[in-house]
Scaffold this motif. Structure first.
Motif, PDB file in Angstrom:
ATOM      1  N   UNK A  36      78.521  21.084   0.822  1.00 42.37           N
ATOM      2  CA  UNK A  36      78.825  19.795   0.203  1.00 42.37           C
ATOM      3  C   UNK A  36      77.705  18.780   0.290  1.00 42.37           C
ATOM      4  N   UNK A  37      76.568  19.164   0.868  1.00 47.31           N
ATOM      5  CA  UNK A  37      75.443  18.247   1.045  1.00 47.31           C
ATOM      6  C   UNK A  37      74.478  18.323  -0.129  1.00 47.31           C
ATOM      7  N   UNK A  38      73.961  17.179  -0.532  1.00 47.62           N
ATOM      8  CA  UNK A  38      72.858  17.125  -1.482  1.00 47.62           C
ATOM      9  C   UNK A  38      71.585  17.078  -0.651  1.00 47.62           C
ATOM     10  N   UNK A  39      70.669  18.008  -0.917  1.00 49.06           N
ATOM     11  CA  UNK A  39      69.387  18.018  -0.220  1.00 49.06           C
ATOM     12  C   UNK A  39      68.347  17.342  -1.092  1.00 49.06           C
ATOM     13  N   UNK A  40      67.698  16.314  -0.545  1.00 43.36           N
ATOM     14  CA  UNK A  40      66.647  15.590  -1.256  1.00 43.36           C
ATOM     15  C   UNK A  40      65.302  16.043  -0.696  1.00 43.36           C
ATOM     16  N   UNK A  41      64.533  16.724  -1.524  1.00 49.60           N
ATOM     17  CA  UNK A  41      63.234  17.262  -1.118  1.00 49.60           C
ATOM     18  C   UNK A  41      62.168  16.194  -1.353  1.00 49.60           C
ATOM     19  N   UNK A  42      61.802  15.529  -0.284  1.00 51.84           N
ATOM     20  CA  UNK A  42      60.836  14.436  -0.366  1.00 51.84           C
ATOM     21  C   UNK A  42      59.437  14.947  -0.029  1.00 51.84           C
ATOM     22  N   UNK A  43      58.451  14.621  -0.881  1.00 50.86           N
ATOM     23  CA  UNK A  43      57.085  14.989  -0.541  1.00 50.86           C
ATOM     24  C   UNK A  43      56.613  14.145   0.634  1.00 50.86           C
ATOM     25  N   UNK A  44      56.292  14.781   1.735  1.00 50.25           N
ATOM     26  CA  UNK A  44      55.865  14.059   2.927  1.00 50.25           C
ATOM     27  C   UNK A  44      54.368  13.889   2.985  1.00 50.25           C
ATOM     28  N   UNK A  45      53.919  13.256   4.043  1.00 46.08           N
ATOM     29  CA  UNK A  45      52.491  13.044   4.228  1.00 46.08           C
ATOM     30  C   UNK A  45      51.799  14.313   4.716  1.00 46.08           C
TER      31      UNK A  45
END
Length: 102
Positions: A36-45
Motif C-alpha cells: 500500500x506504499x507509494x515509493x518516491x525515487x528521489x535522485x540523491x547527492x
C-alpha cells in the motif's frame, strides 16, 4: 485512498496504466515500504533512489513516483519533474494536512 484519486489534480508528465491500487502510505526510503506504499525515487547527492525501485516493489510498493520513466515497473508509476517536491505535496494530500493551521 485509490491511486486514481491520489494523483488527481497533479501535473503528471507521463504514467503507466497498471491498475488503481489502494494507497496507505508514501515514502522515499525503500526500507520503510510495505503493502500500500507509494515509493518516491528521489535522485540523491550520492545515490539515485531509482536504484531501489525493484527492492521497493518486491517489498510491496503499490506505486512508484520518479523523475524518469520506469517502463519495466510492475506497478503503476508516474513521472514528475521534481520527485522531492511531489513527495511533499502528495504526503500532505494523503494525510490531509493543512499547513495554514500551524
Amino acid at each position: 485512498m485509490k491511486w486514481s484519486v491520489f494523483i488527481t489534480d497533479i501535473e503528471v508528465l507521463k504514467q503507466s496504466k497498471n491498475g488503481d491500487p489502494e494507497i496507505r502510505d508514501i515514502t522515499n526510503d525503500s526500507r520503510a515500504v510495505s503493502k500500500g506504499t507509494v515509493f518516491v525515487a528521489i535522485p540523491g547527492f550520492k545515490v539515485n533512489g531509482e536504484r531501489f525501485i525493484g527492492e521497493a516493489v518486491t517489498k510491496g510498493a503499490s506505486a512508484v513516483i520518479s523523475e524518469n520513466e520506469q517502463p519495466n515497473c510492475d506497478v503503476p508509476w508516474i513521472k514528475f519533474k521534481y520527485a522531492r517536491k511531489m513527495l511533499s505535496l502528495l504526503s500532505r494530500k494523503l494525510w490531509n494536512i493543512d499547513f495554514n493551521s500551524f
